[in-house]
Scaffold this motif. Structure first.
Motif, PDB file in Angstrom:
ATOM      1  N   ILE A 254       7.513   4.122  14.573  1.00 10.07           N
ATOM      2  CA  ILE A 254       7.141   2.810  14.042  1.00 10.07           C
ATOM      3  C   ILE A 254       5.664   2.510  14.246  1.00 10.07           C
ATOM      4  O   ILE A 254       5.010   1.931  13.373  1.00 10.07           O
ATOM      5  CB  ILE A 254       8.006   1.712  14.689  1.00 10.07           C
ATOM      6  CG1 ILE A 254       9.463   1.879  14.222  1.00 10.07           C
ATOM      7  CG2 ILE A 254       7.495   0.321  14.353  1.00 10.07           C
ATOM      8  CD1 ILE A 254      10.434   0.972  14.932  1.00 10.07           C
ATOM      9  N   PHE A 255       5.121   2.914  15.375  1.00 13.84           N
ATOM     10  CA  PHE A 255       3.741   2.556  15.700  1.00 13.84           C
ATOM     11  C   PHE A 255       2.761   3.697  15.430  1.00 13.84           C
ATOM     12  O   PHE A 255       1.879   3.970  16.228  1.00 13.84           O
ATOM     13  CB  PHE A 255       3.638   2.079  17.144  1.00 13.84           C
ATOM     14  CG  PHE A 255       4.274   0.746  17.359  1.00 13.84           C
ATOM     15  CD1 PHE A 255       3.790  -0.383  16.717  1.00 13.84           C
ATOM     16  CD2 PHE A 255       5.364   0.612  18.193  1.00 13.84           C
ATOM     17  CE1 PHE A 255       4.386  -1.624  16.903  1.00 13.84           C
ATOM     18  CE2 PHE A 255       5.965  -0.620  18.381  1.00 13.84           C
ATOM     19  CZ  PHE A 255       5.476  -1.742  17.733  1.00 13.84           C
TER      20      PHE A 255
ATOM     21  N   SER B  94       7.763  -2.664   6.804  1.00 15.33           N
ATOM     22  CA  SER B  94       6.510  -3.341   7.130  1.00 15.33           C
ATOM     23  C   SER B  94       5.981  -4.192   5.977  1.00 15.33           C
ATOM     24  O   SER B  94       5.043  -4.961   6.162  1.00 15.33           O
ATOM     25  CB  SER B  94       5.451  -2.317   7.548  1.00 15.33           C
ATOM     26  OG  SER B  94       5.037  -1.531   6.450  1.00 15.33           O
ATOM     27  N   HIS B  95       6.592  -4.096   4.789  1.00 15.57           N
ATOM     28  CA  HIS B  95       6.188  -4.931   3.669  1.00 15.57           C
ATOM     29  C   HIS B  95       6.786  -6.339   3.749  1.00 15.57           C
ATOM     30  O   HIS B  95       6.363  -7.231   3.019  1.00 15.57           O
ATOM     31  CB  HIS B  95       6.617  -4.289   2.341  1.00 15.57           C
ATOM     32  CG  HIS B  95       5.811  -3.083   1.967  1.00 15.57           C
ATOM     33  ND1 HIS B  95       6.089  -1.828   2.460  1.00 15.57           N
ATOM     34  CD2 HIS B  95       4.731  -2.939   1.167  1.00 15.57           C
ATOM     35  CE1 HIS B  95       5.223  -0.964   1.962  1.00 15.57           C
ATOM     36  NE2 HIS B  95       4.386  -1.604   1.182  1.00 15.57           N
TER      37      HIS B  95
ATOM     38  N   LYS C  87      -1.544   0.553   9.688  1.00 14.14           N
ATOM     39  CA  LYS C  87      -2.476   0.256   8.598  1.00 14.14           C
ATOM     40  C   LYS C  87      -1.733  -0.387   7.434  1.00 14.14           C
ATOM     41  O   LYS C  87      -2.210  -1.365   6.832  1.00 14.14           O
ATOM     42  CB  LYS C  87      -3.171   1.535   8.145  1.00 14.14           C
ATOM     43  CG  LYS C  87      -4.244   1.321   7.085  1.00 14.14           C
ATOM     44  CD  LYS C  87      -4.935   2.631   6.741  1.00 14.14           C
ATOM     45  CE  LYS C  87      -5.996   2.415   5.665  1.00 14.14           C
ATOM     46  NZ  LYS C  87      -6.688   3.682   5.312  1.00 14.14           N
ATOM     47  N   THR C  88      -0.562   0.161   7.093  1.00 15.94           N
ATOM     48  CA  THR C  88       0.241  -0.409   6.010  1.00 15.94           C
ATOM     49  C   THR C  88       0.600  -1.849   6.299  1.00 15.94           C
ATOM     50  O   THR C  88       0.500  -2.724   5.427  1.00 15.94           O
ATOM     51  CB  THR C  88       1.528   0.415   5.809  1.00 15.94           C
ATOM     52  OG1 THR C  88       1.183   1.761   5.472  1.00 15.94           O
ATOM     53  CG2 THR C  88       2.389  -0.179   4.701  1.00 15.94           C
TER      54      THR C  88
ATOM     55  N   ARG D 276      -0.117  -7.613   5.203  1.00 10.49           N
ATOM     56  CA  ARG D 276      -0.267  -9.010   5.633  1.00 10.49           C
ATOM     57  C   ARG D 276      -1.538  -9.643   5.069  1.00 10.49           C
ATOM     58  O   ARG D 276      -1.527 -10.807   4.649  1.00 10.49           O
ATOM     59  CB  ARG D 276      -0.259  -9.078   7.164  1.00 10.49           C
ATOM     60  CG  ARG D 276       1.131  -8.873   7.734  1.00 10.49           C
ATOM     61  CD  ARG D 276       1.167  -8.883   9.242  1.00 10.49           C
ATOM     62  NE  ARG D 276       2.540  -8.758   9.708  1.00 10.49           N
ATOM     63  CZ  ARG D 276       2.877  -8.445  10.949  1.00 10.49           C
ATOM     64  NH1 ARG D 276       1.938  -8.224  11.844  1.00 10.49           N
ATOM     65  NH2 ARG D 276       4.145  -8.358  11.291  1.00 10.49           N
ATOM     66  N   MET D 277      -2.610  -8.883   5.066  1.00 10.90           N
ATOM     67  CA  MET D 277      -3.864  -9.408   4.517  1.00 10.90           C
ATOM     68  C   MET D 277      -3.729  -9.677   3.018  1.00 10.90           C
ATOM     69  O   MET D 277      -4.206 -10.705   2.507  1.00 10.90           O
ATOM     70  CB  MET D 277      -5.001  -8.419   4.781  1.00 10.90           C
ATOM     71  CG  MET D 277      -5.414  -8.327   6.246  1.00 10.90           C
ATOM     72  SD  MET D 277      -6.588  -6.982   6.556  1.00 10.90           S
ATOM     73  CE  MET D 277      -7.965  -7.487   5.536  1.00 10.90           C
ATOM     74  N   GLU D 278      -3.053  -8.782   2.334  1.00  8.64           N
ATOM     75  CA  GLU D 278      -2.868  -8.946   0.887  1.00  8.64           C
ATOM     76  C   GLU D 278      -1.998 -10.165   0.586  1.00  8.64           C
ATOM     77  O   GLU D 278      -2.315 -10.962  -0.313  1.00  8.64           O
ATOM     78  CB  GLU D 278      -2.230  -7.683   0.311  1.00  8.64           C
ATOM     79  CG  GLU D 278      -2.036  -7.734  -1.196  1.00  8.64           C
ATOM     80  CD  GLU D 278      -1.365  -6.469  -1.721  1.00  8.64           C
ATOM     81  OE1 GLU D 278      -0.871  -6.513  -2.859  1.00  8.64           O
ATOM     82  OE2 GLU D 278      -1.330  -5.463  -0.988  1.00  8.64           O
TER      83      GLU D 278
END
Length: 381
Positions: A164-165, A268-269, A171-172, A177-179
């Motif tokens: 997971i890490f 993570s999405h 990075k994904t 989150r930024m997007e």
């Protein structure tokens, strides 16, 4: 002396990964001075013994313990009996679902309908009854199967933080989150297969209302978006598709993770994860693995207050629990809306749940439970 363990994997998807491959990986990593663990999908009797003297029929057993994940075929049942009765190698039956109570609307029911699969369930019952021990995921499932066998060990599901890490997944997650922040979007995610059709019906109406009410909210489906395959393998979207009323511009579908290492990247999405469950015998026996997977990805979860989640989720701290009786629709709607509207609460829960995953849910920190159970079974056997 290092003891050898042979573990048979029933499938190469999530179940086999979590229940066999992860324990094997970390037993070999952390307890190589005690165990040498091998996994396989094939039962090959040529591997079980080494012939020392053909004339004197002297042989050496190659394994001290065998683990049989969710086996039910007659040949493998005979193999288990040969291992245990003739070679005196104790066998563990690994089972993580209440197969006797699969929901009739689940796509898995054709394979696990006791009325039409009589021989299969005779074999499952024999495995449960005759194995030296059984390993399960929850105390609820232990109690259900205790009528077959008194030697049942509860080994909960855990996640692999090494997977997971990774830098790629970090990075994904950060890019996602930024997007989403830049676009003002919130992705509500669900990951699973068509075996969960009855469960999705619990939350779908509330979810569709949220999608209609909030232009910035999208539904992100990991793996399955309501399709079924016919006998020729062609994809169809029948009336039972729970998401048929969701506009295409509000729905994102992420394909199946072909490799289990890609699964955390898919999760993570999500900004919010949902885990609806019908309150029935089958689901009460299930584990909280979905919560733990979301937690590892830093995703706050909204889940039905059914046995696996009711005891794991700290309501209001690292997730939200939804009632299963009464005004279920209203409660799902209110809980989803609260995380959609309250950014600070959503981000705080995400932080809380990921911290908890690091401390509590990592297989690396919990594999000693397999070590203790297997040692006890070998000593008793």
């Amino acid at each position: 002396m290092v003891m050898n363990i042979l573990m048979w994997v029933a499938d190469t998807a999530g179940c086999g990964h979590v229940r066999i491959n992860l324990p094997a990986k970390y037993l070999n990593k952390n307890f190589s001075n005690i165990f040498n663990v091998k996994t396989s999908q094939v039962m090959n009797p040529n591997e079980w013994v080494t012939l020392l003297n053909k004339e004197k029929s002297l042989y050496q057993k190659n394994f001290n313990l065998t683990v049989h994940q969710r086996q039910y075929g007659a040949p493998n049942l005979q193999n288990m009996r040969f291992l245990q009765d003739k070679l005196k190698i104790p066998c563990v039956y690994e089972i993580d679902d209440y197969l006797h109570k699969v929901h009739p609307q689940s796509s898995a029911y054709y394979a696990y309908n006791p009325a039409t699969n009589v021989e299969r369930f005779k074999n499952i019952d024999a495995y449960l009854r005759d194995s030296k021990a059984i390993t399960v995921t929850t105390n609820y499932l232990k109690n259900v199967y205790s009528i077959y066998n008194k030697n049942i060990y509860v080994l909960e599901n855990y996640i692999d933080l090494d997977e997971i890490f990774t830098d790629e997944i970090r990075k994904t997650r950060e890019c996602r989150r930024m997007e989403h922040e830049a676009k003002g979007e919130i992705w509500i995610g669900w990951a699973g297969s068509n075996t969960h059709l009855p469960d999705l019906n619990v939350a779908k109406d509330a979810m569709i209302r949220i999608l209609n009410e909030f232009p910035n909210v999208k539904l992100c489906l990991g793996g399955w978006d309501g399709f079924f395959r016919d006998k020729e393998g062609k994809i169809h979207y029948p009336e039972t598709n729970p998401w048929k009323d969701v506009p295409e511009n509000k729905k994102i579908v992420i394909p199946w993770a072909k490799d289990m290492k890609d699964y955390p990247k898919m999760l993570s999405h999500f900004d919010i994860g949902i885990a609806p469950l019908e309150d029935n015998d089958f689901n009460r026996c299930k584990s909280d693995i979905k919560f733990k997977e979301y937690a590892g990805a830093g995703v706050p979860v909204i889940a039905s207050s059914v046995e696996p989640y009711a005891k794991s989720i700290k309501n209001g701290v690292d997730g939200l629990l939804v009632q299963t009786k009464g005004a279920v629709f209203n409660d799902w709607y209110k809980k989803i809306k609260s995380l959609v509207e309250n950014r600070e609460l959503r981000l705080q829960m995400a932080e809380n749940v990921q911290k908890r995953a690091i401390v509590e849910f990592d297989m690396d920190k919990n594999v000693y439970k397999w070590k203790d159970a297997y040692l006890e079974i070998i000593q008793r056997g």
